[in-house]
Motif scaffolding. Structure first.
Motif, PDB file in Angstrom:
ATOM      1  N   HIS A 265     -19.570  37.688  37.847  1.00 24.52           N
ATOM      2  CA  HIS A 265     -18.690  37.138  36.650  1.00 24.52           C
ATOM      3  C   HIS A 265     -18.446  35.711  36.887  1.00 24.52           C
ATOM      4  O   HIS A 265     -18.380  35.172  38.052  1.00 24.52           O
ATOM      5  CB  HIS A 265     -17.407  38.031  36.577  1.00 24.52           C
ATOM      6  N   TRP A 266     -17.721  35.250  35.755  1.00 22.77           N
ATOM      7  CA  TRP A 266     -17.090  33.884  35.985  1.00 22.77           C
ATOM      8  C   TRP A 266     -15.886  33.998  35.263  1.00 22.77           C
ATOM      9  O   TRP A 266     -15.418  34.914  34.321  1.00 22.77           O
ATOM     10  CB  TRP A 266     -17.902  32.629  35.233  1.00 22.77           C
TER      11      TRP A 266
ATOM     12  N   GLU B 104     -15.884  37.791  40.900  1.00 21.14           N
ATOM     13  CA  GLU B 104     -15.569  36.719  39.920  1.00 21.14           C
ATOM     14  C   GLU B 104     -15.778  35.340  40.587  1.00 21.14           C
ATOM     15  O   GLU B 104     -15.321  35.056  41.787  1.00 21.14           O
ATOM     16  CB  GLU B 104     -14.039  37.013  39.587  1.00 21.14           C
TER      17      GLU B 104
ATOM     18  N   HIS C 175     -22.462  40.188  34.181  1.00 24.12           N
ATOM     19  CA  HIS C 175     -21.450  41.008  33.423  1.00 24.12           C
ATOM     20  C   HIS C 175     -22.279  40.968  32.005  1.00 24.12           C
ATOM     21  O   HIS C 175     -22.242  42.038  31.379  1.00 24.12           O
ATOM     22  CB  HIS C 175     -20.274  40.327  33.273  1.00 24.12           C
TER      23      HIS C 175
ATOM     24  N   ASP D 154     -21.144  35.793  30.702  1.00 23.01           N
ATOM     25  CA  ASP D 154     -20.973  35.766  32.166  1.00 23.01           C
ATOM     26  C   ASP D 154     -21.872  36.237  33.033  1.00 23.01           C
ATOM     27  O   ASP D 154     -22.161  37.481  32.825  1.00 23.01           O
ATOM     28  CB  ASP D 154     -19.370  35.594  32.759  1.00 23.01           C
TER      29      ASP D 154
HETATM   30 ZN   LIG Z   1     -16.860  38.967  33.420  1.00 22.14          ZN
END
Ligand SMILES: [Zn+2]
Length: 219
Positions: A63-64, A133, A170, A195
């Motif tokens: 993710h970001w 993340e 994601h 993301d």
């Molecule tokens: Zn995400």
């Protein structure tokens, strides 16, 4: 003598590169409330009745955060409940979003939760997915080379430890809607994600090609 010195320096550099990445524990709140909300989420969303919110990792989801700093990203996940949660609305889980790992802009890897405790980061798949993340991302703050390197390192670390079948971004999660791993009960509960970007995923996948993850289901 000179050659020897050069050799010694390059060995030093190489070994420091090798050990440059490590995991730093920086736990978010994992109290009785978060545990109970996680158990409730598992039951309500997935029909899993369990005594412990443990997952069996089968997937890594990258993710970001879009949030530009580590501190603010951490704060978004820290508390057990979603901000503005209203416990009287029973249809929506109050469990805050989170992930097991967070990678800072400089590539530092933080572990926010025990690796096999469920985090809420991907609809339908939280019961089997470890989330990573990355701080920042999106327009104006693209993920860094250091983050790329740490994600690759983390994917290798997790694959060594668990029986991981899938590595996904994601934005790819809805491809699993008809897959046996998909457990979300509400067919209307979806969010559109971009993301951590197709370019980032391509680079990570290329670097871990030898791990032979399974191909994603077709849409
Ligand atoms: Zn995400």
């Amino acid at each position: 003598m000179r050659i020897l010195a050069l050799f010694a320096i390059s060995v030093l550099i190489l070994s420091s590169c090798k050990s440059a990445i490590r995991i730093i524990d920086k736990p978010i709140v994992y109290d009785q409330e978060r545990k109970l909300l996680t158990l409730e989420y598992l039951e309500q969303r997935y029909g899993i009745k369990a005594n412990s919110p443990k997952i069996t990792p089968k997937m890594i989801v990258l993710h970001w955060t879009v949030i530009p700093t580590l501190q603010k990203s951490f704060e978004a996940f820290e508390n057990a409940t979603l901000p503005n949660w209203r416990p009287d609305i029973k249809t929506v889980s109050g469990l805050n979003v989170s992930s097991q790992f967070m990678v800072d802009r400089d590539g530092t890897v933080y572990r926010l939760l025990p690796e096999t405790i469920m985090a809420r980061h991907v609809i339908g798949l939280n019961h089997c997915a470890i989330g990573v993340e990355n701080v920042g991302g999106d327009i104006g703050q693209p993920l860094t080379k250091a983050q790329l390197k740490s994600n690759i390192w983390l994917v290798r670390y997790l694959s060594n430890k668990y029986d991981i079948d899938y590595l996904i971004g994601h934005y790819e999660y809805t491809l699993f809607e008809n897959h046996p791993l998909w457990l979300e009960k509400d067919s209307g509960y979806r969010t559109v994600k971009t993301d951590p970007g197709a370019d980032f995923m391509e680079k990570v996948r290329k670097a871990v090609d030898d791990l032979n993850f399974k191909l994603l289901p077709k849409s």
